[in-house]
Design a protein around this motif. Structure first.
Motif, PDB file in Angstrom:
ATOM      1  N   MET A   1       0.366   7.910  11.222  1.00  8.35           N
ATOM      2  CA  MET A   1       1.558   8.695  11.498  1.00  8.35           C
ATOM      3  C   MET A   1       2.805   8.049  10.863  1.00  8.35           C
ATOM      4  O   MET A   1       3.585   8.710  10.207  1.00  8.35           O
ATOM      5  CB  MET A   1       1.714   8.838  13.015  1.00  8.35           C
ATOM      6  N   LEU A   2       2.977   6.737  11.083  1.00  7.40           N
ATOM      7  CA  LEU A   2       4.130   6.049  10.525  1.00  7.40           C
ATOM      8  C   LEU A   2       4.108   6.066   8.999  1.00  7.40           C
ATOM      9  O   LEU A   2       5.161   6.138   8.370  1.00  7.40           O
ATOM     10  CB  LEU A   2       4.185   4.606  11.020  1.00  7.40           C
ATOM     11  N   GLN A   3       2.908   6.015   8.434  1.00 13.82           N
ATOM     12  CA  GLN A   3       2.810   6.047   6.978  1.00 13.82           C
ATOM     13  C   GLN A   3       3.324   7.368   6.424  1.00 13.82           C
ATOM     14  O   GLN A   3       3.992   7.396   5.389  1.00 13.82           O
ATOM     15  CB  GLN A   3       1.371   5.797   6.521  1.00 13.82           C
ATOM     16  N   GLN A   4       2.999   8.474   7.117  1.00 11.35           N
ATOM     17  CA  GLN A   4       3.496   9.782   6.672  1.00 11.35           C
ATOM     18  C   GLN A   4       5.014   9.849   6.792  1.00 11.35           C
ATOM     19  O   GLN A   4       5.699  10.350   5.908  1.00 11.35           O
ATOM     20  CB  GLN A   4       2.850  10.897   7.491  1.00 11.35           C
ATOM     21  N   VAL A   5       5.541   9.336   7.891  1.00 10.76           N
ATOM     22  CA  VAL A   5       6.985   9.303   8.088  1.00 10.76           C
ATOM     23  C   VAL A   5       7.634   8.451   6.992  1.00 10.76           C
ATOM     24  O   VAL A   5       8.662   8.834   6.416  1.00 10.76           O
ATOM     25  CB  VAL A   5       7.343   8.757   9.490  1.00 10.76           C
ATOM     26  N   ASN A   6       7.022   7.317   6.686  1.00  6.52           N
ATOM     27  CA  ASN A   6       7.557   6.445   5.641  1.00  6.52           C
ATOM     28  C   ASN A   6       7.581   7.144   4.283  1.00  6.52           C
ATOM     29  O   ASN A   6       8.537   6.993   3.516  1.00  6.52           O
ATOM     30  CB  ASN A   6       6.750   5.149   5.550  1.00  6.52           C
ATOM     31  N   ARG A   7       6.521   7.906   3.985  1.00  8.01           N
ATOM     32  CA  ARG A   7       6.478   8.621   2.709  1.00  8.01           C
ATOM     33  C   ARG A   7       7.584   9.670   2.626  1.00  8.01           C
ATOM     34  O   ARG A   7       8.246   9.821   1.605  1.00  8.01           O
ATOM     35  CB  ARG A   7       5.101   9.255   2.489  1.00  8.01           C
ATOM     36  N   VAL A   8       7.802  10.393   3.732  1.00  8.09           N
ATOM     37  CA  VAL A   8       8.876  11.398   3.766  1.00  8.09           C
ATOM     38  C   VAL A   8      10.235  10.723   3.600  1.00  8.09           C
ATOM     39  O   VAL A   8      11.080  11.175   2.823  1.00  8.09           O
ATOM     40  CB  VAL A   8       8.817  12.212   5.076  1.00  8.09           C
ATOM     41  N   LEU A   9      10.438   9.626   4.317  1.00  8.94           N
ATOM     42  CA  LEU A   9      11.703   8.901   4.214  1.00  8.94           C
ATOM     43  C   LEU A   9      11.918   8.350   2.804  1.00  8.94           C
ATOM     44  O   LEU A   9      13.040   8.387   2.286  1.00  8.94           O
ATOM     45  CB  LEU A   9      11.755   7.769   5.234  1.00  8.94           C
ATOM     46  N   ASP A  10      10.847   7.869   2.190  1.00  6.13           N
ATOM     47  CA  ASP A  10      10.959   7.354   0.820  1.00  6.13           C
ATOM     48  C   ASP A  10      11.377   8.465  -0.147  1.00  6.13           C
ATOM     49  O   ASP A  10      12.207   8.253  -1.030  1.00  6.13           O
ATOM     50  CB  ASP A  10       9.648   6.714   0.370  1.00  6.13           C
ATOM     51  N   ARG A  11      10.797   9.671   0.034  1.00  2.00           N
ATOM     52  CA  ARG A  11      11.188  10.800  -0.823  1.00  2.00           C
ATOM     53  C   ARG A  11      12.645  11.183  -0.591  1.00  2.00           C
ATOM     54  O   ARG A  11      13.389  11.464  -1.533  1.00  2.00           O
ATOM     55  CB  ARG A  11      10.269  11.999  -0.588  1.00  2.00           C
TER      56      ARG A  11
END
Length: 197
Positions: A1-11
């Motif tokens: 879950m955190l990895q998906q959030v991190n990817r969105v935040l990175d974008r």
């Protein structure tokens, strides 16, 4: 879950980086235009004995606007001044905590300054306030442009803070360092060499 959030935040941070670059460039163009304006005013006074360009008023507005438009770029590109002689010698986890504290302090700054700036611009608009100068500039115009830069900076600070928190929660200190940490001398050299290639 955190990895998906991190990817969105990175974008989102990539988008903030691009937007910040364009705002910084626009601010730079405004500063160049004021240089031309001041030069024309000096030449006009020298050769014609007078000038109607009112560069003093306009350059004041441009300095405030272009500065606020560059805040986010400076933050995202880590171009702000840091005294990091001690910081770079600390363990990674300590540096991450310091990065988070710095971002939280900037978030507090944003809350205080943006709130006050919005009030000032809104009051100027409501009162139809004009500058007490020959140009009689409606003050809400430069103030709104100034607030725009402060709001963009706030967005950058919030996204970076959330990204640092999620990186800290997932214990990915290298990602946090990449987002908010100060560059070592070797990293600065690599960054500079990439920019020149």
């Amino acid at each position: 879950m955190l990895q998906q959030v991190n990817r969105v935040l990175d974008r989102l941070l990539v988008g903030v980086d691009r937007g910040s670059l364009w705002l910084a460039r626009a601010g730079g163009v405004m500063i160049l235009l004021t240089v031309v304006l001041v030069t024309l005013e000096v030449l006009s006074r020298q050769f014609l004995g007078r000038s109607g360009l009112h560069s003093t008023e306009l350059t004041g507005y441009v300095m405030a606007i272009s500065s606020s438009w560059a805040f986010a770029y400076t933050l995202v590109r880590k171009a702000h001044i840091r005294i990091d002689a001690l910081y770079l010698n600390l363990p990674g986890a300590t540096r991450v905590v310091l990065d988070l504290l710095a971002l939280l302090a900037q978030a507090l700054f944003c809350v205080l300054v943006v709130g006050a700036a919005l009030e000032v611009a809104e009051a100027a608009y409501s009162a139809d306030a004009h500058a007490n100068t020959p140009l009689a500039t409606p003050l809400w115009i430069p103030q709104s442009l100034w607030v725009l830069g402060l709001l963009w900076f706030s967005i950058a600070v919030v996204l970076m803070t959330v990204r640092v928190l999620t990186g800290l929660l997932s214990w990915r200190l290298d990602e946090v360092q990449a987002v908010a940490g100060s560059l070592t001398l070797d990293e600065q050299i690599r960054e500079e060499s990439k920019d020149t290639d």
